[in-house]
Design a protein around this motif. Sequence first.
Motif, PDB file in Angstrom:
ATOM      1  N   ARG A 107       4.026  -0.234  -7.465  1.00  0.00           N
ATOM      2  CA  ARG A 107       3.189  -1.210  -6.758  1.00  0.00           C
ATOM      3  C   ARG A 107       2.406  -2.077  -7.745  1.00  0.00           C
ATOM      4  N   GLN A 108       1.906  -1.467  -8.798  1.00  0.00           N
ATOM      5  CA  GLN A 108       1.121  -2.241  -9.754  1.00  0.00           C
ATOM      6  C   GLN A 108       1.988  -3.242 -10.506  1.00  0.00           C
ATOM      7  N   ALA A 109       3.216  -2.854 -10.803  1.00  0.00           N
ATOM      8  CA  ALA A 109       4.127  -3.791 -11.474  1.00  0.00           C
ATOM      9  C   ALA A 109       4.365  -5.018 -10.605  1.00  0.00           C
ATOM     10  N   ILE A 110       4.503  -4.826  -9.307  1.00  0.00           N
ATOM     11  CA  ILE A 110       4.706  -5.953  -8.393  1.00  0.00           C
ATOM     12  C   ILE A 110       3.452  -6.814  -8.320  1.00  0.00           C
ATOM     13  N   ARG A 111       2.292  -6.176  -8.231  1.00  0.00           N
ATOM     14  CA  ARG A 111       1.034  -6.944  -8.186  1.00  0.00           C
ATOM     15  C   ARG A 111       0.855  -7.801  -9.437  1.00  0.00           C
ATOM     16  N   ASP A 112       1.290  -7.291 -10.571  1.00  0.00           N
ATOM     17  CA  ASP A 112       1.105  -8.003 -11.840  1.00  0.00           C
ATOM     18  C   ASP A 112       2.162  -9.064 -12.087  1.00  0.00           C
ATOM     19  N   THR A 113       3.182  -9.116 -11.224  1.00  0.00           N
ATOM     20  CA  THR A 113       4.281 -10.060 -11.466  1.00  0.00           C
ATOM     21  C   THR A 113       4.500 -10.947 -10.247  1.00  0.00           C
ATOM     22  N   TRP A 114       5.587 -10.721  -9.526  1.00  0.00           N
ATOM     23  CA  TRP A 114       5.959 -11.645  -8.460  1.00  0.00           C
ATOM     24  C   TRP A 114       5.030 -11.598  -7.259  1.00  0.00           C
ATOM     25  N   GLY A 115       4.257 -10.511  -7.118  1.00  0.00           N
ATOM     26  CA  GLY A 115       3.325 -10.411  -5.999  1.00  0.00           C
ATOM     27  C   GLY A 115       2.205 -11.437  -6.048  1.00  0.00           C
ATOM     28  N   LYS A 116       2.035 -12.090  -7.196  1.00  0.00           N
ATOM     29  CA  LYS A 116       1.003 -13.128  -7.313  1.00  0.00           C
ATOM     30  C   LYS A 116       1.457 -14.458  -6.715  1.00  0.00           C
ATOM     31  N   TYR A 117       2.765 -14.591  -6.432  1.00  0.00           N
ATOM     32  CA  TYR A 117       3.313 -15.874  -6.010  1.00  0.00           C
ATOM     33  C   TYR A 117       3.824 -15.886  -4.571  1.00  0.00           C
ATOM     34  N   VAL A 118       3.813 -14.757  -3.918  1.00  0.00           N
ATOM     35  CA  VAL A 118       4.306 -14.682  -2.540  1.00  0.00           C
ATOM     36  C   VAL A 118       3.485 -13.616  -1.817  1.00  0.00           C
ATOM     37  N   PRO A 119       3.107 -13.848  -0.553  1.00  0.00           N
ATOM     38  CA  PRO A 119       2.325 -12.827   0.161  1.00  0.00           C
ATOM     39  C   PRO A 119       3.130 -11.548   0.342  1.00  0.00           C
ATOM     40  N   ALA A 120       2.645 -10.472  -0.260  1.00  0.00           N
ATOM     41  CA  ALA A 120       3.380  -9.202  -0.243  1.00  0.00           C
ATOM     42  C   ALA A 120       2.436  -8.063   0.121  1.00  0.00           C
ATOM     43  N   TYR A 121       2.897  -7.190   0.997  1.00  0.00           N
ATOM     44  CA  TYR A 121       2.122  -6.031   1.430  1.00  0.00           C
ATOM     45  C   TYR A 121       3.005  -4.793   1.344  1.00  0.00           C
ATOM     46  N   PHE A 122       2.380  -3.668   0.963  1.00  0.00           N
ATOM     47  CA  PHE A 122       3.104  -2.419   0.775  1.00  0.00           C
ATOM     48  C   PHE A 122       2.948  -1.537   2.014  1.00  0.00           C
ATOM     49  N   VAL A 123       4.063  -1.015   2.484  1.00  0.00           N
ATOM     50  CA  VAL A 123       4.064  -0.181   3.684  1.00  0.00           C
ATOM     51  C   VAL A 123       4.450   1.242   3.293  1.00  0.00           C
ATOM     52  N   LEU A 124       3.614   2.197   3.646  1.00  0.00           N
ATOM     53  CA  LEU A 124       3.892   3.586   3.292  1.00  0.00           C
ATOM     54  C   LEU A 124       3.313   4.537   4.320  1.00  0.00           C
ATOM     55  N   GLY A 125       3.765   5.781   4.249  1.00  0.00           N
ATOM     56  CA  GLY A 125       3.249   6.839   5.103  1.00  0.00           C
ATOM     57  C   GLY A 125       2.398   7.790   4.298  1.00  0.00           C
ATOM     58  N   LEU A 126       2.436   9.066   4.683  1.00  0.00           N
ATOM     59  CA  LEU A 126       1.618  10.090   4.041  1.00  0.00           C
ATOM     60  C   LEU A 126       2.506  11.143   3.388  1.00  0.00           C
ATOM     61  N   ASP A 127       1.893  11.944   2.522  1.00  0.00           N
ATOM     62  CA  ASP A 127       2.620  13.056   1.921  1.00  0.00           C
ATOM     63  C   ASP A 127       2.839  14.184   2.916  1.00  0.00           C
ATOM     64  N   GLY A 128       2.222  14.099   4.063  1.00  0.00           N
ATOM     65  CA  GLY A 128       2.393  15.068   5.139  1.00  0.00           C
ATOM     66  C   GLY A 128       2.136  14.381   6.464  1.00  0.00           C
ATOM     67  N   PRO A 129       2.228  15.094   7.570  1.00  0.00           N
ATOM     68  CA  PRO A 129       2.109  14.458   8.886  1.00  0.00           C
ATOM     69  C   PRO A 129       0.680  14.224   9.355  1.00  0.00           C
ATOM     70  N   ALA A 130      -0.315  14.840   8.700  1.00  0.00           N
ATOM     71  CA  ALA A 130      -1.688  14.779   9.194  1.00  0.00           C
ATOM     72  C   ALA A 130      -2.518  13.740   8.446  1.00  0.00           C
ATOM     73  N   VAL A 131      -3.608  13.302   9.077  1.00  0.00           N
ATOM     74  CA  VAL A 131      -4.503  12.326   8.454  1.00  0.00           C
ATOM     75  C   VAL A 131      -5.046  12.865   7.139  1.00  0.00           C
ATOM     76  N   GLU A 132      -5.238  14.181   7.085  1.00  0.00           N
ATOM     77  CA  GLU A 132      -5.778  14.802   5.868  1.00  0.00           C
ATOM     78  C   GLU A 132      -4.849  14.654   4.679  1.00  0.00           C
ATOM     79  N   ASP A 133      -3.606  14.270   4.934  1.00  0.00           N
ATOM     80  CA  ASP A 133      -2.645  14.098   3.848  1.00  0.00           C
ATOM     81  C   ASP A 133      -2.769  12.737   3.164  1.00  0.00           C
ATOM     82  N   LEU A 134      -3.671  11.899   3.640  1.00  0.00           N
ATOM     83  CA  LEU A 134      -3.979  10.646   2.944  1.00  0.00           C
ATOM     84  C   LEU A 134      -4.771  10.991   1.689  1.00  0.00           C
ATOM     85  N   THR A 135      -4.217  10.689   0.535  1.00  0.00           N
ATOM     86  CA  THR A 135      -4.880  11.062  -0.710  1.00  0.00           C
ATOM     87  C   THR A 135      -6.023  10.112  -1.024  1.00  0.00           C
TER      88      THR A 135
END
Length: 357
Positions: A107-135
Amino acid sequence: MKRKVPYLKLFFFTVPRRRGIAARLAVLSLVLAAIAAAWCLADLTSQVLLPPQPILALDHYAINRSLKSYLDNISVLIEPSSTVCSDNKRVDVLVLVTSSPKRFAQRQAIRDTWGKYVPAYFVLGLDGPAVEDLTADNYLEAKAYGDMIIFQFLDHYQNLTLKSALMMQWTAARCPSHLDELMLFKTDDDVLVNPWVLRRVVQQNSGKDLIGYRKVNSYLHRDAYNKWYVPRWLHRHDFVPEYLSGTGYLIKGSRLEEILQAAFEVPIINLEDVYFTYIVSKIKLNLTLTHDRRLSPYKPWLPLDCIYWGLASTHSLTPNEILGAWPSIERLGKRYEHGFDNCLYFVNNIWTELYLY
């Protein structure tokens, strides 16, 4: 010259004749038993040497294959407070990038490169099924950059179809006034995007429903050790006539809700590109899949500037490869903005997919 002795034949025929056929049959039985034992030992050894069975994470599809029921039970935990769609400015292309919790470097590589020139958002889930799995790291990263959309579901490769559906649903809900003009570019976090060429692809394919790198006459993988394994109970057909590679494809904004509604009537499978671009869009809706080789699922084996410039997206790059290739693309892009295309002749006359692998 030394004469070769057929030892087995010699052994058989030197058995005293008075012992007769019984002795010969006994010897033959011993030989066959030895061969059988060796065969069993080889089979056992091969099984022991195989890697452990991969975690397929497909059991939930055996219970429920309704995309709508999955989406109805997945909530968004974190999203940007405002997006490019919040403004009244025209949005020609919106990039949503599939990522996963631990891929900070990508994600950081994208932010430092092409992400500066086009609107880009990262979509992800969790390491587990529960809210507590959000690190805590993901939470802080999302707050720091304001470019992450985190949903409450298990982030796993086999759930990529759910993630892609969430991308479409989120875009339709957050950009309702821009859907007629907008193209959604769904891509991965190991992809290097050339924003200048990507916009050219969008302009040159104006009005098209889905644009990407079309794969034709493909067979599904039935080997459980394969990354793209699809069990027959998920999809009984072995052959896929055409689909767009999931490494990066464009969807016309006005088609997003239509595709989602159609998908609610089609049992889900784990290959998102086959599911959305072929089974839903092509078979269910009879939409046209437009091939554009610039949205490539490959990368150059010869890293020349003009080879990269010939592509709108390049797949399977490490963060360091993205960072290393970007300065040349950015330099060419800025010159392109001023009316200079240094690679025009090369791309039109020399460029070929033989440069890719």
